[in-house]
Write a protein that holds these residues in place. Sequence first.
Motif, PDB file in Angstrom:
ATOM      1  N   SER A  99      49.113  29.759  41.982  1.00  0.00           N
ATOM      2  CA  SER A  99      48.415  30.864  41.339  1.00  0.00           C
ATOM      3  C   SER A  99      47.966  30.507  39.886  1.00  0.00           C
ATOM      4  O   SER A  99      47.775  31.631  39.133  1.00  0.00           O
ATOM      5  N   VAL A 133      47.253  35.818  40.967  1.00  0.00           N
ATOM      6  CA  VAL A 133      46.279  36.505  40.188  1.00  0.00           C
ATOM      7  C   VAL A 133      46.346  38.141  40.316  1.00  0.00           C
ATOM      8  O   VAL A 133      46.422  38.452  41.544  1.00  0.00           O
ATOM      9  N   GLU A 141      38.725  34.384  40.135  1.00  0.00           N
ATOM     10  CA  GLU A 141      39.668  32.942  40.110  1.00  0.00           C
ATOM     11  C   GLU A 141      39.941  32.266  41.104  1.00  0.00           C
ATOM     12  O   GLU A 141      39.961  30.959  41.073  1.00  0.00           O
TER      13      GLU A 141
END
Length: 355
Positions: A99, A133, A141
């Motif tokens: 992540s 996220v 991302e």
Amino acid sequence: MRPRLYVDLSKIRANAQRVLEFLSKHGIELVAVTKVTLGDPNIARVLREAGVRIIGESRIQNVERLISSGVTGPFMMLRIPQLSEIDSIVGLCDYILVSELDVVRKIEELCREKKHRTKLIYMVDVGDLREGVWYENAVEEVVQAAKMCDWAELCGVGTNLGCYGGVLASEENMRMLLNIRDNVERLTKKSFPIVSGGNTSALKLVEEERLPQGVNQFRVGEAIYLGTDVTNNREISWLERDAFILEAEVIELKTKPSVPVGETGFDAFGRKPNFFDKGWRRRAILALGEQDTVPGQLKPLDEKVEVIHASSDHTIVDISDVDRSIRVGDTMKFRLTYAALLRAMTCPHVEKIYV
């Protein structure tokens, strides 16, 4: 005797087979999670016998324990990695949940250096507020992460629900995850075949035929071991619910008031106990405490036994309404919740007996 945890391997195998068959019919791959068992090799072996392909773990030490006991991969690292342990994880785990872009960058560097392939699943927070996220920022991302990967393969997206915020799996948050995957594929021109959207709490969506098509991987532990779904507050009728039974010895029997005498403060764990005046009651103390399990979440097999309270080494139960005669030296047995099982499996003072 020490507290004993009886582990019925045949029931664990049966549950794993049922969950595997159930999910397979809906095109969903099962990752069987062993973290609640402390990476127990005996349990991992029956998962393999049941047909499970991927074993999920949250601690690299448990993966090492499984490998040293002859259990082979593939393994999935469920807890997002510490930078300090990435070297070990990359060497031992075939799938890693991630992540953070810095973590992806480090994994890619190690994979390139070692000429090693590993698969990454980028975690998205769709509302539960644990790892991942935030869904509104996810596409950007995950696209950045995909651009970093060459030796490491970003092969999908995932989410976790229920474990922190208690958010239930729903058609809406599953579609949200699928839409993020679709947008990332569109922007990168790459395929992301895995959508790891479920755990035990998401089984209900499949049972009710409400899971959106495209979610194709579940990471399941609780249902296999306990036949329960704590997030939805239910027992799963088609699974065994007594694969684990905890037994403890009675070390005292006394009749005492149901309310303490004197001014009270907090107990040894900083809790403020609540007592109800039921008069004088027959009580048993068990050689079992907070160090061994979560006593407040034990479920007596004798429904007339009531767990009152516990300290580090003592659990007090009310046996006033029990029909049978109980003596010092007798034992009592309990089913467990997920939290109680986690602590019991972790505690070295609890003897594990495999049936």
